[in-house]
Design a protein around this motif. Structure first.
Motif: not given
Ligand SMILES: Cc1cc2nc3c(=O)[nH]c(=O)nc-3n(C[C@H](O)[C@H](O)[C@H](O)COP(=O)(O)OP(=O)(O)OC[C@H]3O[C@@H](n4cnc5c(N)ncnc54)[C@H](O)[C@@H]3O)c2cc1C
Length: 425
Positions: A382-395
């Motif tokens: 998931r791309n970064p959001t306003a709340e979370n500046p880093n992408p979310t990566i879940m293997w």
């Protein structure tokens, strides 16, 4: 005129794929007492597109990617929308006080909508029409020009899948054009499926980053995986499409695939995995200004089309310029917004108002994808959001990947009557 099962006005949905189906799921319980729900779909079967990159590579499950809307010999589509329209599903039974909707609440018409007028949809060559009170466009994307309106039956779809499998089997040097999800999933499947592992695979992508609609973190993950699997990746180069296109069949001798601005790659089979165009053309007769130069439909935040004086026509999913990433998941939220806004208009009408005081608005979420990188690895990004500046990566857990790319799950959801021996229907 195509007749409906009773004389109620119609909520017509054009496009019976992930998004249109979700609209039917959401809208039917809200309107069935006053309206018919009519789904217009040009294909004979629902196509589970997520499985399509794997079909040319892994033979034997291609038929599972085409799911029937009705049982053989029946026109009753209620089981397909069982989660809202039948008492036989566990979801339905679990809801206390649940009353199944009448099975004639939803009707499916297999035809291409070719033009839209203020009160009706024109089908095919114009002989048949369907009147509407509300219209929802979920026509997605497809081949450009009149070809985009051609429907396909399961037999033809399966035949095309097998044709690609034969050619992949013969090929030694495969060139994949397009480093989006389609091309990457196909390339990594090729290099992790035992019978195709030894083939040479090149991916050519026109942008500097693979999967460029996402944060570059996904490019890095994907490029690393491609290197590990021995896939050659050419970035920032467009392929010169020869007049008449590339040979559809694997050639005996390798040929040159030329790149714009110079350079070439050799191959004996080219798989085009480039984007499709929005299928908005039928709307042109009603609201030409609502279609942008690339063919996407301008919509308001209410998901009504952006055309003066028209409030009963909605568009969502891949065909609409909603600001969302083009994927099935965000459109599921959009389907809820459309259903609630139609309900609000109906409530306003019932209380003598022309418009509801307040509509629901759709706000696009950060882009995300569930991507497979071969047969044994997959991740959610998931791309970064306003709340979370880093992408979310879940293997995903190793071994949790489904070799049929989730087809069985879709059958269980949409064709709950079918057993395993029904997958050819
Ligand atoms: C290989 C691949 C893998 C993907 N993987 C994922 C994933 O993992 N997760 C995810 O969220 N998204 C994924 N996507 C994206 C996702 O498939 C699309 O975003 C989604 O299909 C869009 O749905 P839609 O209903 O808007 O359009 P479409 O799926 O394009 O469907 C449009 C429907 O409308 C019908 N239609 C069009 N015009 C007419 C007409 N004039 N008359 C009658 N019927 C018509 C078509 O036949 C079709 O059934 C993937 C896409 C591809 C190609």
């Amino acid at each position: 005129m195509i007749t409906t099962k009773n004389d109620k006005p119609n909520v017509v949905i054009i496009g019976g794929s992930y998004v249109g189906n979700k609209v039917v799921d959401e809208i039917t319980p809200k309107v069935y007492k006053t309206h018919n729900v009519v789904l217009i779909e040009k294909n004979s079967h629902f196509r589970h597109l997520f499985a399509f990159p794997r079909i040319p590579v892994v033979p034997g499950f291609e038929h599972k990617a085409f799911i029937p809307y009705t049982q053989p010999g029946s026109t009753d589509v209620s089981a397909f929308f069982a989660s809202v329209n039948a008492a036989t599903t566990s979801t339905a039974e679990a809801v206390e006080g649940y009353t199944p909707l009448p099975s004639d609440s939803i009707q499916i018409v297999h035809a291409a909508a070719t033009a839209i007028l203020p009160d009706k949809v024109i089908l095919g060559n114009g002989k048949d029409t369907i009147p509407y009170d509300f219209l929802v466009l979920a026509t997605g994307t497809g081949r450009p020009g009149p070809d985009g309106l051609l429907g396909q039956d399961k037999e033809a779809g399966v035949k095309i899948g097998k044709f690609h499998q034969e050619n992949v089997k013969k090929a030694k040097n495969i060139v994949i054009v397009g480093g989006g999800a389609y091309g990457i999933q196909m390339a990594t499947d090729l290099k992790t499926h035992e019978p195709t592992k030894s083939k040479h695979v090149t991916v050519i992508h026109s942008r500097p980053h693979l999967l460029n609609r996402f944060h570059e973190g996904l490019h890095e993950i994907t490029l690393t995986k491609c290197k590990e699997l021995g896939i050659d990746v050419v970035l920032g180069k467009r392929v010169v499409i020869p007049e008449g296109g590339f040979p559809l069949e694997t050639t005996d001798e390798e040929f040159d695939v030329h790149l714009v601005g110079g350079g070439l790659v050799r191959g004996d089979l080219v798989m085009l995995c480039t984007g499709a165009v929005p299928l908005s053309e039928p709307l042109r007769t009603l609201a030409p200004t609502a279609i942008d130069k690339n063919g996407f439909i301008h919509v308001k935040t209410t998901l009504q089309i952006d055309a003066p004086g028209i409030s009963n026509v909605f568009a969502l999913g891949d065909v609409a310029d909603t600001g969302a990433h083009k994927a099935a998941r965000p459109a599921i939220v959009q389907a809820g917004v459309v259903a609630r806004n139609i309900e609000k208009i109906l409530q306003a009408r019932a209380s003598g108002q022309i418009q509801p005081e307040k509509f629901d608005d759709y706000n696009a979420d950060a882009a995300g994808i569930h991507l497979s990188l071969g047969l044994n690895e997959s991740l959610k990004f998931r791309n970064p959001t306003a709340e979370n500046p880093n992408p979310t990566i879940m293997w995903d857990e190793s071994g949790s990947q489904k070799s049929d790319a989730g087809c069985s799950k879709v059958w269980a959801l949409r064709a709950p009557w079918a057993g395993k021996d029904s997958y050819h229907l």
